[in-house]
Design a protein around this motif. Structure first.
Motif, PDB file in Angstrom:
ATOM      1  N   GLU A   1      40.331-105.836  57.964  1.00  0.00           N
ATOM      2  CA  GLU A   1      40.326-106.383  56.601  1.00  0.00           C
ATOM      3  C   GLU A   1      41.266-107.566  56.442  1.00  0.00           C
ATOM      4  O   GLU A   1      41.256-108.241  55.411  1.00  0.00           O
ATOM      5  CB  GLU A   1      40.740-105.280  55.604  1.00  0.00           C
ATOM      6  N   GLY A   2      42.115-107.781  57.443  1.00  0.00           N
ATOM      7  CA  GLY A   2      43.052-108.896  57.367  1.00  0.00           C
ATOM      8  C   GLY A   2      44.321-108.575  56.602  1.00  0.00           C
ATOM      9  O   GLY A   2      45.064-109.472  56.220  1.00  0.00           O
ATOM     10  N   THR A   3      44.570-107.296  56.342  1.00  0.00           N
ATOM     11  CA  THR A   3      45.794-106.919  55.625  1.00  0.00           C
ATOM     12  C   THR A   3      46.831-106.318  56.569  1.00  0.00           C
ATOM     13  O   THR A   3      47.896-105.886  56.136  1.00  0.00           O
ATOM     14  CB  THR A   3      45.495-105.887  54.510  1.00  0.00           C
TER      15      THR A   3
ATOM     16  N   LEU B   1      46.787 -92.650  61.256  1.00  0.00           N
ATOM     17  CA  LEU B   1      47.527 -93.889  61.019  1.00  0.00           C
ATOM     18  C   LEU B   1      46.981 -95.034  61.874  1.00  0.00           C
ATOM     19  O   LEU B   1      46.876 -96.169  61.420  1.00  0.00           O
ATOM     20  CB  LEU B   1      49.022 -93.678  61.326  1.00  0.00           C
ATOM     21  N   VAL B   2      46.616 -94.705  63.109  1.00  0.00           N
ATOM     22  CA  VAL B   2      46.077 -95.723  64.014  1.00  0.00           C
ATOM     23  C   VAL B   2      44.732 -96.230  63.490  1.00  0.00           C
ATOM     24  O   VAL B   2      44.477 -97.438  63.447  1.00  0.00           O
ATOM     25  CB  VAL B   2      45.942 -95.160  65.452  1.00  0.00           C
ATOM     26  N   GLN B   3      43.888 -95.289  63.056  1.00  0.00           N
ATOM     27  CA  GLN B   3      42.571 -95.673  62.513  1.00  0.00           C
ATOM     28  C   GLN B   3      42.740 -96.594  61.311  1.00  0.00           C
ATOM     29  O   GLN B   3      42.022 -97.569  61.144  1.00  0.00           O
ATOM     30  CB  GLN B   3      41.788 -94.426  62.056  1.00  0.00           C
ATOM     31  N   GLU B   4      43.725 -96.223  60.485  1.00  0.00           N
ATOM     32  CA  GLU B   4      43.991 -97.008  59.289  1.00  0.00           C
ATOM     33  C   GLU B   4      44.453 -98.421  59.646  1.00  0.00           C
ATOM     34  O   GLU B   4      44.038 -99.397  59.020  1.00  0.00           O
ATOM     35  CB  GLU B   4      45.080 -96.292  58.489  1.00  0.00           C
ATOM     36  N   ALA B   5      45.317 -98.497  60.665  1.00  0.00           N
ATOM     37  CA  ALA B   5      45.818 -99.800  61.101  1.00  0.00           C
ATOM     38  C   ALA B   5      44.672-100.671  61.612  1.00  0.00           C
ATOM     39  O   ALA B   5      44.617-101.875  61.340  1.00  0.00           O
ATOM     40  CB  ALA B   5      46.877 -99.617  62.178  1.00  0.00           C
ATOM     41  N   LEU B   6      43.737-100.058  62.340  1.00  0.00           N
ATOM     42  CA  LEU B   6      42.583-100.799  62.841  1.00  0.00           C
ATOM     43  C   LEU B   6      41.746-101.330  61.673  1.00  0.00           C
ATOM     44  O   LEU B   6      41.253-102.454  61.702  1.00  0.00           O
ATOM     45  CB  LEU B   6      41.728 -99.901  63.750  1.00  0.00           C
ATOM     46  N   ARG B   7      41.630-100.511  60.636  1.00  0.00           N
ATOM     47  CA  ARG B   7      40.868-100.940  59.469  1.00  0.00           C
ATOM     48  C   ARG B   7      41.570-102.118  58.781  1.00  0.00           C
ATOM     49  O   ARG B   7      40.929-103.070  58.352  1.00  0.00           O
ATOM     50  CB  ARG B   7      40.713 -99.768  58.487  1.00  0.00           C
ATOM     51  N   ARG B   8      42.902-102.032  58.712  1.00  0.00           N
ATOM     52  CA  ARG B   8      43.644-103.120  58.070  1.00  0.00           C
ATOM     53  C   ARG B   8      43.544-104.408  58.879  1.00  0.00           C
ATOM     54  O   ARG B   8      43.508-105.500  58.313  1.00  0.00           O
ATOM     55  CB  ARG B   8      45.102-102.727  57.852  1.00  0.00           C
ATOM     56  N   LEU B   9      43.496-104.282  60.214  1.00  0.00           N
ATOM     57  CA  LEU B   9      43.287-105.460  61.061  1.00  0.00           C
ATOM     58  C   LEU B   9      41.947-106.096  60.724  1.00  0.00           C
ATOM     59  O   LEU B   9      41.816-107.308  60.606  1.00  0.00           O
ATOM     60  CB  LEU B   9      43.305-105.062  62.533  1.00  0.00           C
TER      61      LEU B   9
ATOM     62  N   PRO C   1      52.892 -99.936  66.392  1.00  0.00           N
ATOM     63  CA  PRO C   1      51.847-100.882  65.989  1.00  0.00           C
ATOM     64  C   PRO C   1      51.047-100.442  64.766  1.00  0.00           C
ATOM     65  O   PRO C   1      50.378-101.254  64.147  1.00  0.00           O
ATOM     66  CB  PRO C   1      50.957-100.997  67.228  1.00  0.00           C
ATOM     67  N   TYR C   2      51.147 -99.154  64.408  1.00  0.00           N
ATOM     68  CA  TYR C   2      50.406 -98.678  63.238  1.00  0.00           C
ATOM     69  C   TYR C   2      51.296 -98.554  62.003  1.00  0.00           C
ATOM     70  O   TYR C   2      50.907 -97.936  61.009  1.00  0.00           O
ATOM     71  CB  TYR C   2      49.723 -97.344  63.541  1.00  0.00           C
ATOM     72  N   ALA C   3      52.497 -99.138  62.078  1.00  0.00           N
ATOM     73  CA  ALA C   3      53.399 -99.087  60.924  1.00  0.00           C
ATOM     74  C   ALA C   3      52.759 -99.779  59.729  1.00  0.00           C
ATOM     75  O   ALA C   3      52.123-100.817  59.868  1.00  0.00           O
ATOM     76  CB  ALA C   3      54.719 -99.756  61.261  1.00  0.00           C
ATOM     77  N   LYS C   4      52.912 -99.184  58.553  1.00  0.00           N
ATOM     78  CA  LYS C   4      52.366 -99.839  57.359  1.00  0.00           C
ATOM     79  C   LYS C   4      53.421-100.071  56.288  1.00  0.00           C
ATOM     80  O   LYS C   4      53.111-100.491  55.196  1.00  0.00           O
ATOM     81  CB  LYS C   4      51.173 -99.063  56.808  1.00  0.00           C
TER      82      LYS C   4
ATOM     83  N   ILE D   1      52.626-101.965  52.791  1.00  0.00           N
ATOM     84  CA  ILE D   1      51.731-101.531  51.713  1.00  0.00           C
ATOM     85  C   ILE D   1      52.478-101.301  50.406  1.00  0.00           C
ATOM     86  O   ILE D   1      51.865-101.220  49.355  1.00  0.00           O
ATOM     87  CB  ILE D   1      50.942-100.246  52.088  1.00  0.00           C
ATOM     88  N   ASP D   2      53.794-101.202  50.463  1.00  0.00           N
ATOM     89  CA  ASP D   2      54.550-100.991  49.232  1.00  0.00           C
ATOM     90  C   ASP D   2      55.008-102.297  48.595  1.00  0.00           C
ATOM     91  O   ASP D   2      54.823-102.509  47.402  1.00  0.00           O
ATOM     92  CB  ASP D   2      55.759-100.091  49.492  1.00  0.00           C
ATOM     93  N   CYS D   3      55.585-103.203  49.397  1.00  0.00           N
ATOM     94  CA  CYS D   3      56.152-104.422  48.802  1.00  0.00           C
ATOM     95  C   CYS D   3      55.355-105.671  49.146  1.00  0.00           C
ATOM     96  O   CYS D   3      55.571-106.724  48.557  1.00  0.00           O
ATOM     97  CB  CYS D   3      57.620-104.578  49.212  1.00  0.00           C
ATOM     98  N   GLY D   4      54.401-105.564  50.093  1.00  0.00           N
ATOM     99  CA  GLY D   4      53.551-106.705  50.415  1.00  0.00           C
ATOM    100  C   GLY D   4      54.180-107.724  51.344  1.00  0.00           C
ATOM    101  O   GLY D   4      53.552-108.715  51.701  1.00  0.00           O
ATOM    102  N   LYS D   5      55.438-107.486  51.732  1.00  0.00           N
ATOM    103  CA  LYS D   5      56.094-108.426  52.654  1.00  0.00           C
ATOM    104  C   LYS D   5      55.625-108.159  54.076  1.00  0.00           C
ATOM    105  O   LYS D   5      55.117-107.082  54.394  1.00  0.00           O
ATOM    106  CB  LYS D   5      57.611-108.256  52.579  1.00  0.00           C
ATOM    107  N   ARG D   6      55.840-109.163  54.934  1.00  0.00           N
ATOM    108  CA  ARG D   6      55.494-108.996  56.348  1.00  0.00           C
ATOM    109  C   ARG D   6      56.369-107.938  56.992  1.00  0.00           C
ATOM    110  O   ARG D   6      57.564-107.916  56.781  1.00  0.00           O
ATOM    111  CB  ARG D   6      55.691-110.319  57.107  1.00  0.00           C
TER     112      ARG D   6
END
Ligand SMILES: [Zn+2]
Length: 145
Positions: free
Chosen positions: A89-91, A79-87, A111-114, A96-101
């Motif tokens: 990519e700017g996402t 999950l942490v790795q994924e969060a770093l990737r999203r950082l 910090p790795y919540a998606k 990830i489900d509803c697109g809201k902040r």
């Protein structure tokens, strides 16, 4: 783990995201260190000879616990790795489900919540399965925070 595919068009990480990035990198390093220890313990052959059954039982229990931990920690590391990737990519910070902040209090805690709290609650009610429209986005993942 290699980062061979370094993208050229990565979003500059600034401000609050810079703080998140540093948090996540620290967390990742800590998890990697923990996993290394756990893996070494879990996969070391133990010497059962000369021990009575109670001792062997305890040892099995501990070993199983280590493997469970390995699973939990490993999951969190992913999950942490994924969060770093999203950082990168700017996402990062968007559900990830509803697109809201995602609420920043939630990101402070995890910090790795998606997922935002609402979607997290929805998934929990639905055995971890995202709503139908989110599945196309490749968002299917039973293990989310
Ligand atoms: Zn959401």
């Amino acid at each position: 783990m290699t980062s061979a595919s370094k993208k050229n068009k990565s979003t500059p990480i600034t401000g609050l995201n810079q703080k998140r990035y540093e948090e996540l990198v620290l967390l990742r390093d800590r998890l990697v260190a923990q996993l290394r220890v756990l893996a070494a313990e879990a996969f070391t052959d133990s010497d059962q000879t000369g021990k009575d059954l109670a001792d062997a039982g305890t040892e099995d229990f501990l070993r199983n616990t280590e493997l469970v931990l390995l699973g939990e920690e490993g999951k969190r590391l992913a999950l942490v790795q994924e969060a770093l990737r999203r950082l990168d990519e700017g996402t990062y910070g968007r559900c990830i489900d509803c697109g809201k902040r995602i609420q920043s209090a939630r990101l402070d805690a995890i910090p790795y919540a998606k997922l935002c709290v609402d979607c997290k609650a929805l998934r929990e009610a639905n055995d971890g399965i995202p709503p139908q429209d989110a599945q196309d986005a490749g968002a299917f993942d039973r293990f989310v925070e």
